[in-house]
Write an enzyme that holds these catalytic residues in place. Structure first.
Site, PDB file in Angstrom:
ATOM      1  N   GLU A 166       0.800  -1.229   0.000  1.00 49.27           N
ATOM      2  CA  GLU A 166       0.000   0.000   0.000  1.00 49.27           C
ATOM      3  C   GLU A 166       0.834   1.282   0.000  1.00 49.27           C
ATOM      4  O   GLU A 166       0.650   2.163   0.841  1.00 49.27           O
ATOM      5  CB  GLU A 166      -0.970  -0.010   1.197  1.00 49.27           C
ATOM      6  N   ASN A 207       2.085  -5.287  -3.101  1.00 49.67           N
ATOM      7  CA  ASN A 207       0.687  -5.588  -2.776  1.00 49.67           C
ATOM      8  C   ASN A 207      -0.084  -4.296  -2.502  1.00 49.67           C
ATOM      9  O   ASN A 207       0.404  -3.418  -1.780  1.00 49.67           O
ATOM     10  CB  ASN A 207       0.677  -6.469  -1.515  1.00 49.67           C
ATOM     11  N   HIS A 243     -10.341  -6.199  -2.217  1.00 54.61           N
ATOM     12  CA  HIS A 243     -11.420  -5.941  -1.253  1.00 54.61           C
ATOM     13  C   HIS A 243     -12.531  -5.241  -2.050  1.00 54.61           C
ATOM     14  O   HIS A 243     -12.479  -4.020  -2.251  1.00 54.61           O
ATOM     15  CB  HIS A 243     -10.916  -5.059  -0.106  1.00 54.61           C
ATOM     16  N   ASP A 273     -12.322 -10.302  -0.764  1.00 51.24           N
ATOM     17  CA  ASP A 273     -13.646 -10.382  -0.135  1.00 51.24           C
ATOM     18  C   ASP A 273     -14.561  -9.433  -0.910  1.00 51.24           C
ATOM     19  O   ASP A 273     -14.098  -8.508  -1.572  1.00 51.24           O
ATOM     20  CB  ASP A 273     -13.651 -10.096   1.377  1.00 51.24           C
TER      21      ASP A 273
HETATM   22  O1  G3I Z   1      -4.129  -7.274  19.055  1.00 52.49           O
HETATM   23  C1  G3I Z   1      -5.029  -6.267  19.558  1.00 52.49           C
HETATM   24  C2  G3I Z   1      -5.716  -6.761  20.801  1.00 52.49           C
HETATM   25  O2  G3I Z   1      -4.753  -6.947  21.809  1.00 52.49           O
HETATM   26  C3  G3I Z   1      -6.775  -5.745  21.206  1.00 52.49           C
HETATM   27  O3  G3I Z   1      -7.507  -6.258  22.295  1.00 52.49           O
HETATM   28  C4  G3I Z   1      -7.723  -5.468  20.069  1.00 52.49           C
HETATM   29  C5  G3I Z   1      -8.729  -4.379  20.412  1.00 52.49           C
HETATM   30  O4  G3I Z   1      -9.305  -3.822  19.242  1.00 52.49           O
HETATM   31  O5  G3I Z   1      -6.992  -5.026  18.955  1.00 52.49           O
HETATM   32  C6  G3I Z   1      -6.053  -5.973  18.489  1.00 52.49           C
HETATM   33  O6  G3I Z   1      -5.398  -5.497  17.355  1.00 52.49           O
HETATM   34  C7  G3I Z   1      -6.163  -5.462  16.169  1.00 52.49           C
HETATM   35  C8  G3I Z   1      -5.497  -6.334  15.140  1.00 52.49           C
HETATM   36  O7  G3I Z   1      -6.181  -6.224  13.904  1.00 52.49           O
HETATM   37  C9  G3I Z   1      -5.471  -7.793  15.553  1.00 52.49           C
HETATM   38  O8  G3I Z   1      -6.756  -8.287  15.653  1.00 52.49           O
HETATM   39  C10 G3I Z   1      -6.227  -4.022  15.701  1.00 52.49           C
HETATM   40  O9  G3I Z   1      -7.004  -3.252  16.606  1.00 52.49           O
HETATM   41  C11 G3I Z   1      -6.859  -3.967  14.331  1.00 52.49           C
HETATM   42  O10 G3I Z   1      -6.767  -2.648  13.811  1.00 52.49           O
HETATM   43  C12 G3I Z   1      -6.148  -4.906  13.390  1.00 52.49           C
HETATM   44  O11 G3I Z   1      -6.826  -4.871  12.165  1.00 52.49           O
HETATM   45  C13 G3I Z   1      -6.144  -5.475  11.095  1.00 52.49           C
HETATM   46  C14 G3I Z   1      -5.918  -4.449   9.987  1.00 52.49           C
HETATM   47  O12 G3I Z   1      -5.300  -5.091   8.883  1.00 52.49           O
HETATM   48  C15 G3I Z   1      -5.037  -3.306  10.437  1.00 52.49           C
HETATM   49  O13 G3I Z   1      -4.952  -2.376   9.406  1.00 52.49           O
HETATM   50  C16 G3I Z   1      -7.013  -6.598  10.570  1.00 52.49           C
HETATM   51  O14 G3I Z   1      -7.104  -7.632  11.546  1.00 52.49           O
HETATM   52  C17 G3I Z   1      -6.385  -7.174   9.298  1.00 52.49           C
HETATM   53  O15 G3I Z   1      -7.279  -8.110   8.732  1.00 52.49           O
HETATM   54  C18 G3I Z   1      -6.143  -6.039   8.320  1.00 52.49           C
HETATM   55  O16 G3I Z   1      -5.561  -6.570   7.160  1.00 52.49           O
HETATM   56  C19 G3I Z   1      -5.278  -5.627   6.119  1.00 52.49           C
HETATM   57  C20 G3I Z   1      -4.063  -6.132   5.386  1.00 52.49           C
HETATM   58  O17 G3I Z   1      -3.011  -6.333   6.271  1.00 52.49           O
HETATM   59  C21 G3I Z   1      -3.660  -5.153   4.284  1.00 52.49           C
HETATM   60  N1  G3I Z   1      -4.766  -4.883   3.393  1.00 52.49           N
HETATM   61  C22 G3I Z   1      -6.005  -4.469   4.043  1.00 52.49           C
HETATM   62  C23 G3I Z   1      -6.423  -5.478   5.108  1.00 52.49           C
HETATM   63  C24 G3I Z   1      -7.754  -5.104   5.708  1.00 52.49           C
HETATM   64  O18 G3I Z   1      -7.656  -3.890   6.412  1.00 52.49           O
END
Ligand code: G3I
Length: 464
Positions: A166, A207, A243, A273
């Site tokens: 990105e 990517n 996406h 998705d």
């Molecule tokens: O690990 C913490 C946890 O300790 C806490 O309790 C919880 C509370 O919200 O947050 C947890 O972290 C989260 C993390 O995912 C793990 O679940 C973050 O808040 C959350 O922002 C994070 O989101 C991820 C996101 O990337 C961040 O930008 C998504 O799971 C993940 O699926 C998403 O994946 C991205 C790709 O890497 C790049 N392309 C887009 C895609 C979708 O956004």
């Protein structure tokens, strides 16, 4: 050195059949074409039969859900580590590396005989705050060190690395990440060089999202890849995250995949998705299913489109609702692990309905009139290749009770449910971007085919 296990064995794949799919969550039943063997061949196996992988992303918290891991371990040939290979987890403080969580996912994938994509080395998001504070003169070294350490750690265990994620804005300009601001334009090339030096065998990907269709952002990535190839910067692939939104799959997807492939790189759909506005309805599910089928077909149409990964496979663990309030239901399994029409559309597209590799043309179907027991439709055939084509054939599978009794501007052959319409001679040559149409009259329901495919020249798929 450990190498990822060989692909699992194939099972015989068969022809398409029609079935009623009963939706969960109180939805009404809708008709959907899906392979007769859908209960026996997995998406991973169907894709493997086409020389591709079909995978899913996953994340550590989900791995304690045994219903979830049973499907994750059996249905897919490939896994992407959804979160825990990111910088925030792997180098939380400068020089302190931790791969514990990432290894839990990689170990599981290996125990299931699945290949793994590494995601991701350099990204402005999920970056620990200490990186922002690194002095400009040190950041290139810090970035190289991070890449070298992580890639070296997983050497031989991953098929791909998303090296940089990105890095572009929607208008095609560079995103003003800390790397862009402190290192400058060269940081992307430097990242790829460091990754190649650490693992000469893993395929190295750029990517991004919103680069699935042709537009300013994908044009900018295209130009970057072209210049990397010209300069010898070691890039092997482009990951189109995909996406997508139901009803809005970019019309130029196939053409865009092909133009990147023509640069001499692989393409993967890395985070697929297709979301919808909630609540789900049968009509929205049907739209989504058609879209999933079209995306899979677009990949299968280009031999260098090497695989497709869902960004997790069940709505239970989708990232979508938390980021797009009011939207969701984006994945082929619902939150109770029931397969949706999208699942069957993917399976159908991965099955024999797919076009021959290098199809070079697209076919777009439109119902033009309908009456009790019959309909007419028009199919637009377009040359989406970079050279003229001579001769084309469009194939699709009829749904139960459907038949074709008349075709104009094309030559019909049919065998049971399998239909082929070839050009009529006078409309077989299409210049670059050129198009023509043929029409047909059908008996039965005016169902839109989910597996319509086009191939130029002497297509290999002919009725048995
Ligand atoms: O690990 C913490 C946890 O300790 C806490 O309790 C919880 C509370 O919200 O947050 C947890 O972290 C989260 C993390 O995912 C793990 O679940 C973050 O808040 C959350 O922002 C994070 O989101 C991820 C996101 O990337 C961040 O930008 C998504 O799971 C993940 O699926 C998403 O994946 C991205 C790709 O890497 C790049 N392309 C887009 C895609 C979708 O956004």
């Amino acid at each position: 050195m450990f190498r990822h296990p060989p692909p699992r064995g194939r099972r015989t794949v068969g022809l398409l059949a029609t079935a009623l799919v009963t939706l969960s969550a109180g939805l009404t039943a809708v008709a959907s074409t899906h392979p007769a063997h859908a209960d026996t061949a997995t998406l991973g196996e169907l894709a493997e039969a086409k020389g591709r992988y079909f995978g899913s992303a996953t994340d550590n918290p989900e791995l304690s859900d045994t219903r979830y891991t049973r499907i994750l371990g059996s249905e897919f040939g490939q896994i992407t580590v959804g979160n825990t290979m990111k910088w925030q987890y792997t180098e939380p403080s400068r020089g302190r590396f931790d791969y514990t969580a990432a290894e839990e996912v990689v170990d599981l994938a290996e125990s299931n005989g699945q290949s793994v994509r590494g995601h991701t080395l350099v990204w402005h998001n999920q970056l620990p705050s200490w990186v922002d504070d690194v002095p400009a003169g040190e950041l290139l070294g810090v970035m190289r060190n991070h890449i070298t350490h992580e890639v070296d750690h997983f050497e031989g265990r991953l098929i791909h690395w998303d090296v940089v994620n990105e890095a572009f804005e929607e208008d095609g300009s560079r995103r003003r990440s800390v790397f862009q601001q402190k290192i400058g334009d060269s940081y992307i090339a430097e990242a790829f060089k460091a990754a190649r030096a650490a693992d000469p065998d893993a395929k190295l990907y750029y990517n991004d999202y919103n680069i699935e269709g042709i537009g300013p952002k994908s044009d900018a990535v295209y130009e970057m890849v072209k210049s990397f190839k010209a300069q010898g910067v070691p890039i092997d692939g482009v990951g189109m995250q995909a996406h997508l939104i139901a009803g809005q799959v970019p019309a130029s997807l196939r053409q865009n995949i092909r133009r990147f492939a023509d640069l001499g790189v692989d393409v993967a759909l890395t985070e697929l998705d297709i979301r919808m506005t909630l609540p789900r309805t049968a009509a929205k599910d049907a739209r989504q299913a058609t879209d999933y089928g079209a995306v899979v077909e677009a990949c299968l149409a280009v031999s260098r489109c090497v695989g497709i990964t869902l960004w997790d496979y069940t709505d239970k663990y989708s990232w979508v609702p938390s980021v797009f309030p009011g939207q969701g239901a984006a994945l082929p399994w619902d939150e109770n692990f029931a397969k949706k029409p999208a699942y069957h559309a993917i399976a159908a597209a991965l099955d024999d309905g797919s076009p021959t590799p290098g199809g070079n043309c697209t076919a777009t179907h439109r119902v033009t009139s309908r009456w009790q027991g019959g309909f007419t439709a028009e199919v637009t055939v377009e040359n989406d290749h970079t050279a003229p084509i001579t001769g084309w054939a469009v194939t699709w599978t009829l749904s139960d009770g459907q038949s074709v009794d008349h075709v104009w501007n094309g030559a019909l052959t049919a065998d049971g449910q399998n239909v082929t319409v070839r050009d009529a001679g006078y409309n077989g040559t299409l210049g670059v971007g050129g198009s023509t149409t043929f029409g047909f009259r059908g008996q039965g329901a005016a169902d839109v085919p989910t597996d319509m495919a086009c191939a130029s020249g002497q297509p290999s798929r002919t009725p048995a």
